[in-house]
Design a protein around this motif. Structure first.
Motif, short mmCIF file in Angstrom:
data_model
loop_
_atom_site.label_atom_id
_atom_site.label_comp_id
_atom_site.label_asym_id
_atom_site.label_seq_id
_atom_site.Cartn_x
_atom_site.Cartn_y
_atom_site.Cartn_z
N SER A 136 67.72 68.19 3.83
CA SER A 136 66.66 69.20 3.86
C SER A 136 65.31 68.53 3.69
O SER A 136 65.22 67.41 3.18
N GLY A 137 64.28 69.21 4.12
CA GLY A 137 62.93 68.65 4.08
C GLY A 137 62.30 68.84 5.46
O GLY A 137 62.93 69.34 6.38
N ASP A 138 61.06 68.41 5.59
CA ASP A 138 60.32 68.61 6.83
C ASP A 138 60.74 67.58 7.87
O ASP A 138 60.26 66.46 7.89
N GLU A 160 43.38 66.08 2.19
CA GLU A 160 42.61 67.31 1.95
C GLU A 160 43.38 68.57 2.37
O GLU A 160 42.99 69.68 2.05
N GLU A 161 44.46 68.39 3.14
CA GLU A 161 45.25 69.55 3.58
C GLU A 161 46.48 69.71 2.69
O GLU A 161 47.00 68.75 2.16
N GLU A 162 46.93 70.95 2.54
CA GLU A 162 48.18 71.21 1.80
C GLU A 162 49.36 70.95 2.71
O GLU A 162 49.24 71.13 3.92
N PRO A 163 50.54 70.60 2.21
CA PRO A 163 50.80 70.21 0.82
C PRO A 163 50.49 68.73 0.60
O PRO A 163 50.39 67.96 1.55
N ARG A 164 50.37 68.34 -0.66
CA ARG A 164 50.14 66.94 -1.01
C ARG A 164 51.42 66.28 -1.50
O ARG A 164 51.39 65.13 -1.90
N GLU A 165 52.49 67.06 -1.50
CA GLU A 165 53.77 66.51 -1.95
C GLU A 165 54.89 67.08 -1.08
O GLU A 165 54.88 68.27 -0.77
N CYS A 185 70.35 62.12 -2.58
CA CYS A 185 69.19 61.57 -3.26
C CYS A 185 67.97 62.36 -2.80
O CYS A 185 67.84 62.65 -1.61
N THR A 186 67.10 62.73 -3.73
CA THR A 186 65.87 63.45 -3.38
C THR A 186 64.72 62.46 -3.40
O THR A 186 64.52 61.73 -4.38
N VAL A 187 63.97 62.44 -2.31
CA VAL A 187 62.78 61.59 -2.24
C VAL A 187 61.55 62.51 -2.31
O VAL A 187 61.42 63.43 -1.51
N VAL A 188 60.69 62.24 -3.31
CA VAL A 188 59.44 62.99 -3.43
C VAL A 188 58.34 62.09 -2.89
O VAL A 188 58.16 60.96 -3.36
N ILE A 189 57.64 62.56 -1.88
CA ILE A 189 56.58 61.76 -1.25
C ILE A 189 55.24 62.40 -1.60
O ILE A 189 55.00 63.57 -1.27
N LYS A 190 54.41 61.63 -2.30
CA LYS A 190 53.09 62.13 -2.70
C LYS A 190 52.05 61.52 -1.77
O LYS A 190 51.97 60.30 -1.60
N ILE A 191 51.25 62.39 -1.17
CA ILE A 191 50.18 61.93 -0.30
C ILE A 191 48.99 61.55 -1.19
O ILE A 191 48.60 62.33 -2.07
N ILE A 192 48.48 60.33 -1.00
CA ILE A 192 47.36 59.92 -1.85
C ILE A 192 46.07 59.75 -1.06
O ILE A 192 46.09 59.43 0.12
N ASP A 193 44.97 59.96 -1.78
CA ASP A 193 43.63 59.94 -1.20
C ASP A 193 43.26 58.51 -0.83
O ASP A 193 43.42 57.61 -1.65
#
Length: 193
Positions: A136-138, A160-165, A185-193
């Motif tokens: 699951s996921g985008d 600057e756009e949602e989502p950031r995670e 396994c769940t991978v959380v991807i955080k978009i950074i500035d």
């Protein structure tokens, strides 16, 4: 005779195969050679072969000979060969070292490699052969290489756009017999500035 393969977990006294001859008088069946470790027993009157004890995968295949002897004249007999294979049971599911992985991804990058995920499977052979996929996921923004477990972005992200995670659930699946097993396994991807 080549009966269906037995599982390595087959219990003693399990039916394997029935040997039968076309003959005018009763015969006596016996195992005459090839089963040196004594895995099998045959009913002398019915020709039914059963397991005698627990099976050790490394000892198989076992090829043994069965003799059918005329019950009134021991000089009249015939032989047949029996080949028994044992299959390794898929004992273990794939396991990721961690069930949660956090990764940072800079904004405005072209599609890029994010992380290589690696699961372990304690089975051997095809039971331990792993392929990876996204549960699951985008799926429009991420893809995983089936053979290597490398997770890629397929788009550029804007902080600057949602989502950031984003959360992407990855699975590793073995090629097991009789059934395939999966680990997650769940991978959380955080978009950074």
């Amino acid at each position: 005779y080549q009966p269906a393969p037995l599982s390595e977990k087959t219990l003693p006294d399990t039916f394997v195969v029935q040997i039968s001859v076309l003959y005018k008088v009763p015969v006596i069946y016996s195992i005459v050679s090839g089963d040196e470790k004594g895995y099998f027993i045959i009913d002398s009157s019915t020709g039914i072969i059963r397991t005698r004890k627990n099976l050790k995968l490394e000892d198989f295949p076992v090829i043994f000979n069965v003799q059918a002897t005329d019950s009134s004249d021991a000089n009249i007999f015939n032989h047949v060969s029996v080949t028994v294979e044992v299959i390794d049971v898929n004992d273990f599911p794939p396991v990721f070292p961690s069930s949660l992985v956090e990764e940072r991804l800079e904004e405005n990058l072209p599609p890029t490699q994010i992380v290589q995920l690696k699961a372990q499977d304690n089975d051997t052979g095809r039971n331990g052969f792993l392929t990876y996929g996204i549960l699951s996921g985008d799926r429009l923004k991420f893809r995983i290489e089936e053979a290597t477990g490398i997770l890629y972005s397929t788009a550029s992200f804007d902080y600057e756009e949602e989502p950031r995670e984003y959360q992407v659930v990855i699975y590793a699946e073995d090629d097991g017999i009789p059934e395939k097993k999966k680990g997650y396994c769940t991978v959380v991807i955080k978009i950074i500035d």
